[in-house]
Motif scaffolding. Structure first.
Motif: not given
Length: 257
Positions: A143-171
């Protein structure tokens, strides 16, 4: 047994019971405190991991990397995608009819643990304790009086597999889909001209967004001061600049474990 002996026996039993009960209370409280501390440390570690995630996404959106991977340990939590979040940027030249509207909707990444949540949404990370969100990594507005930038980072799942749970390490892998310009508006050489910019966020973490906007020197719109009230999950803040660029990045997330 005489009365004195009976009294001493009763007194001993009472003291023993009192000490035993006290030990039980201390033990129970101590175990509960240790459990709370363990869960808090788990959430703190996840915040650090999401800091790395934010850096990796920045590599994808700004450095041209096709993908970046981040490891996360669940430890009894779940990792998935939250309700959609929308950011809309409205800008108009105060001395002409030129205007710009860019709106994007994203699915935030949510780590949901018994002690709270850690969220990556629209380029920012949040820690949520007892429903109260605090922004930990900023989304990079300029945000600057001369030049300003608003970045939009749109994220969404690559597949419909949903989330994961448990105690493992996920990638968690972030894939670059597109990076470009959502829109821009410039006053040109007219020094007396300005671009008025309104940024609206619809999110369960709207209050945290509002605090961030205020830290950037933005204010509620003059025509609608109530727009800064996050009670309904939406805030709008305003600033003025000579030129505005809205960047537009699309990133897919996949989760495997």
């Amino acid at each position: 047994m005489d009365r004195r002996g009976v009294s001493e026996t009763i007194g001993f039993v009472f003291v023993f019971a009192l000490v035993t009960a006290s030990i039980g209370v201390v033990y129970t409280t101590g175990i509960g405190g240790l459990e709370d501390a363990r869960e808090d440390e788990q959430l703190t570690n996840t915040v650090r991991a999401f800091d790395v995630l934010a850096d990796n996404v920045a590599d994808v959106t700004h450095e041209g990397a096709p993908s970046r991977a981040t490891e996360l340990k669940l430890s009894g939590a779940t990792l998935g995608f939250g309700d959609p979040v929308r950011v809309e940027v409205q800008a108009n030249d105060t001395d002409s009819d030129a205007n710009l509207t860019v709106g994007r909707t994203a699915r935030p990444l949510v780590y949901d643990a018994p002690s709270g949540e850690v969220v990556y949404s629209m380029g920012a990370t949040f820690r949520v304790d007892d429903g109260n969100a605090a922004m930990r990594t900023e989304p990079g507005l300029v945000v600057d009086e001369r030049r300003s930038v608003v970045p939009l980072v749109v994220t969404y799942p690559r597949s419909d597999s949903g989330g994961v749970g448990g105690s493992s390490t996920v990638l968690l892998v972030a894939y670059r889909q597109s990076v470009g310009v959502g829109g821009q508006l410039d006053t040109g050489s007219d020094a007396a001209d300005e671009v008025r910019v309104n940024v609206t966020v619809e999110s369960p973490r709207a209050a945290a967004w509002g605090r961030y906007f205020e830290s950037m020197g933005m204010t509620p719109p003059d025509s609608n001061p109530a727009a800064a009230d996050a009670a309904d999950g939406e805030v709008t803040y305003q600033f003025y600049t000579d030129g505005l660029l809205v960047s537009d990045s699309v990133v897919e997330f996949s989760i495997s474990g």
